[in-house]
Enzyme design. Structure first.
Site, short mmCIF file in Angstrom:
data_model
loop_
_atom_site.label_atom_id
_atom_site.label_comp_id
_atom_site.label_asym_id
_atom_site.label_seq_id
_atom_site.Cartn_x
_atom_site.Cartn_y
_atom_site.Cartn_z
N ASP A 169 30.81 36.58 36.47
CA ASP A 169 31.07 37.48 35.37
C ASP A 169 29.74 37.78 34.47
O ASP A 169 29.57 38.74 34.04
CB ASP A 169 32.03 37.04 34.61
CG ASP A 169 33.65 37.22 34.86
OD1 ASP A 169 33.66 37.65 36.14
OD2 ASP A 169 34.48 36.43 34.40
N SER A 202 39.86 25.46 41.61
CA SER A 202 39.85 24.84 40.13
C SER A 202 38.41 24.91 39.40
O SER A 202 38.05 25.98 39.39
CB SER A 202 40.45 23.54 40.19
OG SER A 202 40.80 22.94 39.23
N LYS A 255 43.13 28.85 42.26
CA LYS A 255 43.85 27.76 41.24
C LYS A 255 43.32 28.05 39.95
O LYS A 255 42.33 27.53 39.51
CB LYS A 255 43.49 26.22 41.61
CG LYS A 255 44.34 25.43 40.99
CD LYS A 255 44.00 23.91 41.22
CE LYS A 255 44.51 23.05 40.17
NZ LYS A 255 44.29 22.83 38.81
#
Length: 548
Positions: A322, A311, A336
């Protein structure tokens, strides 16, 4: 044979049943309103189907309430709705939408706030005894000298014999400034120890360990995302005087508040860089970006993750990966990618409803597949997790062009397997041997901050194993090696010096942390490469800019 039934005035049982049914319809209304919010009004056919379904539910509940073999009253009536109808409806949607009764909802909100009022101790129950698992540092119980391994004998003069941990916990909590008397029995003490504790606000920090693990290298263990998390992490980072590298440990972190994950990323990324986007059916899409940014202050960063990293912890891991800001090390995370909104319902109940999917800056949806599998398979069985390069995984690129994958958690840049215990080690943990040995050792030995587990300590440990009828061999002890010494030292120094010293003992030994430290040069190279690419892009933009 016929039976005559007589109408009676509405009883408290009937009123309670009506309340639970009304609550069910309230949840249905929340779901219905959300579904209609952005997609327009339902067709008359759909509305008719919904009315028919609710009518069918009402009929079934009425039949059960009137004719079930045992009276449907009290907790059983609540369970039919709280633990039956509503959870069943939500589980059809996804594994993370959930309904909370007043007790569970209050506990959840308390955990998110990161504080409560009491004496500050964790407790466990074994063999019908209530043990102090841990007095939390800088709390009334810690300052009074209560130790891990103490047995709580009485609370305010009442024996705890036969009490559950919930009963003891409730008795220990109360308004700030009020007194509670606790007596404990302790290894090596002939008489119970009496403590007069004054209840206080008990912090529940998100960061439970921060220290300079090597000269110039910080280590932060972040266990959950709650209301104080970002402030704690930022303060921990800023506390290191001359930071040349950082290991951020998110293993076992189940997530929590998304805004705290965003704020942490804001402190680590450049201003304007996207952190996470949320896309849902009933609400406008949202994109969170770094509003303040790191002001150009960077350092090599390794983020340590495992299968239980989930999460909000995956939001942080995904954003840093990224943007090539951190090297992700460990195992593929939980996966999640669903965001729940909290709805306050009647009578102190609450609904956590999935309202968004979240996406990393590169566009990855990392939610793991949950269709056609049981809750056990979804939450505990990782056998079905997609491996990297699986044909149906999303493939995206980081800012510098590195390949990353979605559709099944955050795949680490460097894979490090978790340490697998032997059968002997698993038995010691299952029987809580180190927790029970430590008070025995401390009762007859002096322990200072230079304490080490030497041959003499191991000899005492062997005697303890034998006294507890735990089978062992020299080969067992030798094979466990440094793990065994760290586990023994952890519990002993925790009694004498507090939980942080115990956690530091384990961190100093932990092979995964030690391996993560070796990747700091690679993290530096990643950061340097990302910075060079950004400069090249900026130069290219300037070259193309029109001149006058």
């Amino acid at each position: 044979m016929c039976r005559t039934e007589v109408a009676e005035p509405m009883s408290s049982r009937a009123r309670r049943a009506l309340f639970t049914v009304a609550l069910f319809f309230t949840v249905c209304a929340v779901l219905g309103n959300l579904l209609q919010n952005r997609v327009g009004a339902q067709s008359s056919s759909s509305e008719g189907q919904l009315r028919d379904s609710l009518k069918a539910f009402t009929s079934v509940y009425a039949l059960v309430e009137q004719n079930y073999a045992d009276p449907l009253q009290g907790d059983k009536a609540d369970d039919a709705i709280f633990n039956g109808a509503i959870p069943g409806m939500l589980r059809v949607l996804d594994p993370h939408s959930s309904f909370h009764d007043p007790k569970d909802y209050a506990k959840m909100r308390e955990e998110q706030h990161g504080r409560y009022y009491g004496v500050g101790m964790g407790i466990i129950q074994e063999d019908n005894r209530i043990y102090v698992a841990q007095p939390f540092e800088n709390t009334p119980s810690f300052r009074a000298g209560i130790h891990p391994g103490d047995v709580i004998a009485t609370v305010n003069g009442s024996s705890t014999s036969g009490w559950s941990t919930d009963q003891v916990s409730k008795a220990l909590r109360g308004p700030k400034g009020t007194h509670v008397q606790v007596s404990t029995t302790r290894e090596g003490q002939d008489k119970p120890l009496l403590f007069d504790l004054v209840r206080d606000e008990i912090p529940n920090p998100s960061v439970d360990l921060e220290y300079e693990i090597r000269p110039g290298v910080g280590y932060i263990r972040l266990k959950v995302f709650e209301e104080t998390t970002a402030r704690e992490v930022i303060e921990a980072i800023d506390s290191f005087p001359d930071l040349h590298g950082l290991v951020l440990d998110l293993r076992g972190n189940p997530g929590g508040l998304v805004n705290q994950a965003v704020e942490i990323c804001d402190h680590l990324l450049a201003k304007g860089q996207p952190i996470v986007s949320q896309r849902g059916r009933a609400f406008p899409d949202e994109v969170y970006k770094a509003m303040q940014g790191n002001g150009g202050k960077t350092f090599p960063l390794v983020v340590l993750v495992n299968h239980s990293t989930a999460s909000a912890a995956e939001i942080v891991s995904g954003a840093l990966q990224d943007h090539d800001r951190a090297l992700i090390v460990g195992q593929t995370t939980f996966g999640k990618g669903l965001v729940q909104s909290i709805y306050n319902l009647s009578d102190g109940t609450g609904l956590l409803l999935t309202t968004y999917h979240y996406y990393t800056p590169s566009g990855r949806l990392i939610q793991r597949n949950y269709t056609g599998i049981s809750d056990y398979e979804y939450f505990y069985d990782r056998g079905g997790a997609l491996p990297p390069n699986a044909s149906n995984q999303e493939v995206k690129l980081t800012d510098s062009g590195r390949t990353v994958y979605g559709g099944g958690g955050i795949t680490p840049d460097e894979k490090v397997e978790s340490v697998k215990g032997s059968h002997f080690e698993d038995e010691l943990l299952a029987r809580n041997v180190f927790f029970h040995f430590a008070p025995v050792y401390v009762a007859s030995h002096a322990v200072d901050k230079n304490f080490k587990v030497n041959d003499a300590v191991l000899a005492d440990f062997k005697q303890y194993l034998t006294s507890q009828n735990i089978a062992w061999t020299e080969a067992d002890l030798s094979a466990s090696g440094d793990w065994l010494k760290a586990a023994i030292k952890d519990k002993i120094v925790t009694i004498e010096f507090g939980q942080s010293q115990g956690l530091r003992t384990i961190a100093d030994w932990d092979p995964e942390i030690q391996k993560a430290l070796t990747f700091l040069p690679e993290a530096q190279a990643l950061e340097d490469h990302a910075h060079k690419i950004e400069l090249d892009k900026a130069m290219a933009r300037n070259a193309l800019a029109p001149t006058s």
